[in-house]
Write a protein that holds these residues in place. Structure first.
Motif, PDB file in Angstrom:
ATOM      1  N   ARG A 168       2.899  11.074 -10.831  1.00 62.87           N
ATOM      2  CA  ARG A 168       2.207  12.344 -11.050  1.00 62.87           C
ATOM      3  C   ARG A 168       3.192  13.490 -11.166  1.00 62.87           C
ATOM      4  O   ARG A 168       3.028  14.391 -12.009  1.00 62.87           O
ATOM      5  N   GLU A 221      -0.439  -9.586  -0.286  1.00 62.26           N
ATOM      6  CA  GLU A 221       0.026  -8.415  -1.041  1.00 62.26           C
ATOM      7  C   GLU A 221       0.480  -8.824  -2.442  1.00 62.26           C
ATOM      8  O   GLU A 221       0.220  -8.114  -3.426  1.00 62.26           O
ATOM      9  N   GLU A 249       2.904   6.243  -7.166  1.00 60.86           N
ATOM     10  CA  GLU A 249       1.903   7.075  -7.834  1.00 60.86           C
ATOM     11  C   GLU A 249       2.195   8.563  -7.631  1.00 60.86           C
ATOM     12  O   GLU A 249       1.990   9.373  -8.533  1.00 60.86           O
ATOM     13  N   LYS A 250       2.695   8.914  -6.455  1.00 54.77           N
ATOM     14  CA  LYS A 250       3.068  10.312  -6.196  1.00 54.77           C
ATOM     15  C   LYS A 250       4.141  10.772  -7.178  1.00 54.77           C
ATOM     16  O   LYS A 250       4.048  11.854  -7.776  1.00 54.77           O
ATOM     17  N   HIS A 251       5.158   9.949  -7.386  1.00 57.26           N
ATOM     18  CA  HIS A 251       6.253  10.351  -8.268  1.00 57.26           C
ATOM     19  C   HIS A 251       5.870  10.223  -9.742  1.00 57.26           C
ATOM     20  O   HIS A 251       6.404  10.958 -10.582  1.00 57.26           O
ATOM     21  N   GLU A 297       0.826  -1.212   0.000  1.00 55.53           N
ATOM     22  CA  GLU A 297       0.000   0.000   0.000  1.00 55.53           C
ATOM     23  C   GLU A 297       0.858   1.260   0.000  1.00 55.53           C
ATOM     24  O   GLU A 297       0.638   2.173  -0.809  1.00 55.53           O
ATOM     25  N   LYS A 298       1.860   1.332   0.883  1.00 53.41           N
ATOM     26  CA  LYS A 298       2.712   2.523   0.955  1.00 53.41           C
ATOM     27  C   LYS A 298       3.596   2.643  -0.286  1.00 53.41           C
ATOM     28  O   LYS A 298       3.881   3.759  -0.749  1.00 53.41           O
ATOM     29  N   VAL A 319       2.795   1.640  -3.350  1.00 57.27           N
ATOM     30  CA  VAL A 319       1.941   2.145  -4.430  1.00 57.27           C
ATOM     31  C   VAL A 319       1.722   3.645  -4.273  1.00 57.27           C
ATOM     32  O   VAL A 319       1.791   4.400  -5.249  1.00 57.27           O
ATOM     33  N   GLU A 320       1.468   4.114  -3.060  1.00 58.57           N
ATOM     34  CA  GLU A 320       1.275   5.547  -2.824  1.00 58.57           C
ATOM     35  C   GLU A 320       2.514   6.337  -3.241  1.00 58.57           C
ATOM     36  O   GLU A 320       2.398   7.395  -3.875  1.00 58.57           O
ATOM     37  N   LEU A 321       3.690   5.824  -2.884  1.00 57.15           N
ATOM     38  CA  LEU A 321       4.936   6.505  -3.211  1.00 57.15           C
ATOM     39  C   LEU A 321       5.155   6.559  -4.729  1.00 57.15           C
ATOM     40  O   LEU A 321       5.506   7.604  -5.293  1.00 57.15           O
ATOM     41  N   TYR A 370      -2.109  -4.688 -10.321  1.00 57.92           N
ATOM     42  CA  TYR A 370      -1.027  -3.861 -10.841  1.00 57.92           C
ATOM     43  C   TYR A 370      -0.100  -4.554 -11.838  1.00 57.92           C
ATOM     44  O   TYR A 370       0.650  -3.882 -12.552  1.00 57.92           O
TER      45      TYR A 370
END
Length: 483
Positions: free
Chosen positions: A267, A298, A263-265, A256-257, A259-261, A306
């Motif tokens: 964008r 996971e 997706e942030k980069h 989860e973390k 994927v967040e990281l 993904y």
């Protein structure tokens, strides 16, 4: 004399044999058992088609990790590459058949040495291994398809990818002159009149190969490519220096973390007009360890949500090829469709494909030729390979926790049905996909081939207790976008 048998004569098996021969300091008999595809070339480099190019630039295709420019230096010995400026040669996407020549030439150097100071011998056995029995003393007896047997002290399984899966809805017996169950079969002998469509099941790298071959043969018909996601491989790109955004131990992030990281980069890169594929390349030196630390749940979530997107970004193609594919889509010669294939039916001399959209609506597509490019079988326990069927029955191997391949220990020893590492049976390459996720490309395979050779030779100076030898990728060998 110590005997090592290697089952599989593609990249992994060939380079394991080469490394055993070049690193051995004493007498050694290496028995290389090869079947189906040309020795040293395998399915990947056995093509004779000039248009089938490597998917990685020449600079990163050395077959040996301790000689980074080995492939480049070999290319310089060929008259067709000898005069290319070094920057151009490094970024060239070489035909795969030439890379097959490269592997064969390395193998030949060790199979037929020019002097008698070569302590190892490589013997090639062109046959299919169908079973292995371990004797009371741990030695292995390999049974070949013709009934002959081969004895070895240790056996390395280096068979590469599983054969293509039959399409999910049908039984294994579906056949038709206009249907090719394998993209590496003889489908080129069945190309229909250009008035008929060619339907490709899958939109990945093998689909691109089919498209290129039809284009080079000046076939003027239309191609329909079908997959669940409708995504085609992306192109390699000219990137930028981008700061390392990963924490010191990215394997501890969890899915989860992570994927967040990412997706942030992604964008952030899109905002500045750069390719978000940079984040995948930045992650790759850590991918195997990250995968190892994921919970089973996971890993399953990644595969479901993904993996398709990851593969499209990760397994890129040369820019000129991508341009040809996109131009064909724009012109309508190549039509990419998204949906689930729900049936194949005979329609005279054609094959009819039933396609369902996400709402369950079905439409029928008719093809003068249908080629299965859905990729290798990913369910190991229902393997169609006789060798693995027998090894599973004997309890000498067991599937990994995702049933994607074989369960393999940190020193490449195969785990048996009771969960104990074998002292005689080892495995490398795509057989470890469920264990490592990234284990199909040259940067991973060349490291595995050398490390397993060191372990099989019992080179104590090179063995570190407790070390995981499966992780063999270094950052400088895999960053693809700095071109």
């Amino acid at each position: 004399m110590k005997k090592v048998a290697i089952i599989g004569g593609g990249f992994s098996g060939t380079m394991a044999a080469v490394n055993l021969a070049r690193l051995s300091t004493g007498p050694l008999c290496i028995q290389l058992i090869n079947d189906k595809y040309p020795l040293g070339r395998g399915v990947a480099y056995g093509t004779k088609r000039e248009e089938h190019l490597l998917n990685v630039a020449a600079r990163n295709m050395s077959a040996v990790p301790d000689h980074a420019n080995h492939f480049l230096d070999w290319l310089r010995t060929r008259v067709d590459y000898s005069d290319l400026p070094d920057p151009q040669l490094r970024e060239t996407y070489v035909p795969r058949r030439i890379y097959g020549d490269y592997l064969r030439s390395i193998l030949s150097n060790y199979m037929q040495p020019i002097d008698s100071h070569h302590p190892a011998e490589i013997h090639v056995i062109e046959n299919e291994a169908v079973d292995i029995e371990l004797n009371y003393d741990g030695c292995a007896e390999i049974t070949l398809k013709d009934g002959e047997t081969v004895e070895a002290d240790r056996v390395l399984l280096a068979t590469g990818n599983q054969p293509p899966s039959p399409v999910a809805f049908s039984d294994h017996s579906f056949s038709h002159p206009a249907y090719s169950p394998d993209p590496w079969g003889n489908w080129m002998e069945q190309i229909p009149d250009s008035k008929e469509d060619v339907i490709v099941l899958g939109t990945g790298l093998s689909m691109v190969d089919v498209f290129l071959t039809l284009s080079e043969q000046e076939w003027e018909g239309n191609i329909i490519a079908i997959s669940h996601n409708g995504m085609i491989p992306q192109a390699h790109f000219r990137g930028i220096e981008y700061p390392d955004f990963l924490p010191p131990e990215p394997e501890k992030l969890g899915l989860e973390k992570l994927v967040e990281l990412l997706e942030k980069h992604c964008r952030q890169l899109q905002r500045i007009g750069e390719n978000p594929g940079i984040v995948v390349d930045r992650l790759r030196p850590h991918t195997q360890r990250i995968w190892q630390q994921f919970l089973v749940s996971e890993k399953q979530e990644f595969l479901k949500r993904y993996a398709a997107r990851w593969n499209v970004i990760r397994h890129r193609i040369a820019q000129p090829i991508h341009q040809r594919v996109t131009e064909a889509i724009t012109e309508g010669r190549l039509r990419v469709m998204r949906g689930r294939i729900s049936g194949l039916r005979e329609q005279g001399d054609k094959v009819e494909v039933a396609l369902q959209d996400k709402s369950g609506n079905e439409q029928m597509l008719s093809g003068g030729l249908v080629v299965n490019c859905t990729g290798p079988n990913s369910g190991f326990s229902d393997t169609s390979v006789p060798l693995f069927q027998n090894l599973l029955k004997r309890g000498l191997i067991r599937p990994d926790e995702l049933d994607m391949g074989i369960d393999v220990a940190a020193d490449f020893a195969v785990m048996n049905a009771e969960g104990n590492p074998s002292e005689s049976l080892f495995a490398i390459g795509p057989l470890m996909k469920g264990t490592l996720w990234e284990t199909t490309a040259v940067p991973e395979l060349r490291g595995q081939a050398m490390r397993v050779a060191q372990l099989l030779l019992d080179d104590v100076a090179l063995v570190t207790p407790g070390h995981d030898y499966r992780f063999s990728v270094e950052e400088e060998h895999v960053i693809e976008y700095y071109i």
